[in-house]
Design an enzyme around this catalytic site. Structure first.
Site: not given
Length: 267
Positions: A186, A191, A137, A189
């Protein structure tokens, strides 16, 4: 419950106070026991469990006291604004927000925002945020050993159209490690945040990609114990959305209410 797991990815006081517990095999066995127990009941669960032991942080992140009603107008006086300007069409293209092209697989993600009867929900604000192709991120708290992409911030927004439709062009995010347990990863994906007409009307969820082997190992995804409900979090590849020599396409509808409601984060 599933939320952003950055606090467990970067090692906040919560994670540091809990040692990364167990192996993947232990977590997987625990998830299997919970699902087997669920199938022995006759109660259908369509939303994530608030306290899901394989997701170690869930015990710290869900409400433990009675909820209280709030005055929506009072919240509007102090809540953050949606942005400094009206939503611009270019904000839905996460690949064109900087001077160069971001690295990674370019994708189109599109779908409809629907109510329980399949009717379109028009004019609603949808925001997305995600990791880059390397699984990182663009946030100061994310310090894991993957490169940042100077041409990719990983945030976008749009308003649903007359048919309840939305559309984003972005980069397929990469998987990333987090500190729930040893060697925890993870799955890729995105959000999603869906706003209603005020800041008290907000739903948050995650969209996953088909055939990802990490889904079976992920306690956030598996916190939705019903397989049919879990499947509603996974987008479908749609060749008609793909663009020749430019991007692959994924379709994912968001249902706000009813028995087929998309699983949403609960706090």
């Amino acid at each position: 419950m599933f939320t952003s797991d950055a606090h467990m990815k970067t090692g906040s006081h919560i994670v540091n106070s809990m040692k990364a517990a167990g192996s993947q095999a232990e977590v997987t066995a625990q998830m299997a026991m919970i699902e087997a127990s669920y199938h022995r009941t006759s109660i259908e669960e369509t939303q994530p469990r608030l306290n899901y032991p394989p997701y170690r942080g869930s015990q710290f992140r869900h409400p433990t006291k009675e909820l209280h009603d709030v005055d929506p107008e009072a919240i509007e006086l102090s809540a953050p604004c949606f942005g400094e300007r009206d939503v611009h069409p270019l904000e839905s293209d996460l690949t064109s927000q900087h001077g160069g092209q971001p690295i990674g697989e370019r994708i189109v993600v599109s779908g409809q925002l629907l109510d329980s009867l399949g009717r379109p929900v028009r004019g609603q604000l949808i925001e997305i945020w995600q990791a880059n192709a390397g699984g990182r991120y663009a946030h100061k708290r994310d310090q894991h050993a993957a490169p940042l992409d100077p041409n990719f911030t990983g945030v976008g927004r749009c308003l649903t159209d007359y048919h309840g439709g939305y559309r984003f062009t972005t980069i397929k995010p990469g998987p990333y490690p987090w500190r729930n347990h040893h060697n925890a990863w993870r799955p890729a994906h995105i959000h999603f945040s869906v706003f209603g007409h005020s800041f008290t009307q907000r739903m948050i969820t995650q969209m996953y990609f088909p055939n990802d082997p990490l889904l079976a190992l992920d306690p956030i995804y598996q916190s939705v114990t019903d397989p049919k409900a879990r499947a509603r979090l996974v987008a479908a590849y749609d060749h008609d959305l793909s663009i020749h020599e430019w991007a692959t396409g994924y379709r994912w509808d968001i249902v706000l209410t009813g028995n087929t409601r998309t699983p949403m984060e609960s706090r």
